[in-house]
Scaffold this active site. Sequence first.
Site, PDB file in Angstrom:
ATOM      1  N   GLU A 159      21.969   0.014  -4.504  1.00 24.00           N
ATOM      2  CA  GLU A 159      20.589   0.479  -4.675  1.00 24.00           C
ATOM      3  C   GLU A 159      20.402   1.171  -6.035  1.00 24.00           C
ATOM      4  O   GLU A 159      19.383   1.003  -6.709  1.00 24.00           O
ATOM      5  CB  GLU A 159      20.274   1.439  -3.511  1.00 24.00           C
ATOM      6  CG  GLU A 159      19.129   2.396  -3.716  1.00 24.00           C
ATOM      7  CD  GLU A 159      17.770   1.759  -3.477  1.00 24.00           C
ATOM      8  OE1 GLU A 159      17.584   1.206  -2.402  1.00 24.00           O
ATOM      9  OE2 GLU A 159      16.942   1.841  -4.388  1.00 24.00           O
ATOM     10  N   THR A 209      10.556   1.153  -9.730  1.00 24.16           N
ATOM     11  CA  THR A 209      10.992   2.432  -9.137  1.00 24.16           C
ATOM     12  C   THR A 209      11.553   3.385 -10.191  1.00 24.16           C
ATOM     13  O   THR A 209      11.271   4.591 -10.174  1.00 24.16           O
ATOM     14  CB  THR A 209      12.056   2.184  -8.041  1.00 24.16           C
ATOM     15  OG1 THR A 209      11.473   1.353  -7.053  1.00 24.16           O
ATOM     16  CG2 THR A 209      12.521   3.469  -7.388  1.00 24.16           C
TER      17      THR A 209
HETATM   18  N1  HSE Z   1      12.689   8.067  -2.554  1.00 20.05           N
HETATM   19  C1  HSE Z   1      12.609   7.019  -3.524  1.00 20.05           C
HETATM   20  C2  HSE Z   1      11.493   7.353  -4.501  1.00 20.05           C
HETATM   21  C3  HSE Z   1      12.325   5.717  -2.841  1.00 20.05           C
HETATM   22  O1  HSE Z   1      10.417   7.730  -4.046  1.00 20.05           O
HETATM   23  O2  HSE Z   1      11.699   7.222  -5.711  1.00 20.05           O
HETATM   24  C4  HSE Z   1      12.153   4.558  -3.774  1.00 20.05           C
HETATM   25  O3  HSE Z   1      11.707   3.441  -3.028  1.00 20.05           O
END
Ligand code: HSE
Length: 310
Positions: free
Chosen positions: A131, A184
């Site tokens: 990930e 992300t």
């Molecule tokens: N917790 C992570 C974020 C999840 O919000 O960056 C990414 O899908």
Amino acid sequence: MNESIKVKGNASVANVSCGFDCIGYAISNPGDIITLSKKETPGIDISISGFGSDSIPCNSESNTGGKAILSLLESLKSDQGFKLHIKKGIPPGSGIGSSSASAAAAVFGANELLGNPLSLDELLIHGMAGEAVASGGFHADNIAPALFGGIILVRSYAPLDILNLPVPKNLFSTVVLPDMTINTKEAREILPTNVPLKNAIEQAGNLSGFTLGLHESDFDLLGRSMVDHFAEPYRAKLIPGYDTVRDSALDAGAIGCGISGSGPAVFALSNSLKQANIIGEKMADKFEKLGLASQVYCSSIHTKSPKILE
Ligand code: HSE
């Protein structure tokens, strides 16, 4: 021992408003399907098809599934080689754990083909390594639900402490994914590294309220607690019409609504599948008025690990 396996890894909703980087739940659909076969020479040969496959690296160090398997092999001091095909049912950059679904299915499948040397809990760290190559951060709130199913609380990252939260019987999820992507890594970079004490206190209160709400199936408490002071204020502007989409979900009876992971998907919780579908339609209508087509996924919380299909 089998030479080849096909596994489905599920999508997931991370953060769930008040649990930035520490709460996530798995959903039944969509998912990624990986086909993994042993090969005689070391290394991982990767091919990809499906949603967004052109944008995903096939190099095993940069691919989430490949990196997760490499991490697993390194811990076992194994030079077993694999052929990995990833059929993407979850578009990358969607906010519903696209990279985690591939990584979870890949480590789960590799562990099966190696005779299950590691427990499910022990696979998590390798899924997280996978990930991390996509998200640029070491977080488990997508990969843990993808691997274990259910609603997961990451109580601590160092040491890693992952807890299963109860899933109320009548809790349903709506995810609406507009036709756009958010990276992300970039959505993490726009967040401040420090938060005011006042916001930290409110977030701690809401997170505690949310976990108690799950324990007591108190949907009113869940809804009151689904407020995010850490990420939503900064990320909402990345999603066109976010506030109106969220309002439409709440007006249609959602328990709560927020950005799924780093977006652009928006999620809502509700107390029946019928309600989940109605909420999905209303949210999709709002996106459509803004010129954005969207996909709607409604289901109960998915409580199982990656599924072996063949
Ligand atoms: N917790 C992570 C974020 C999840 O919000 O960056 C990414 O899908």
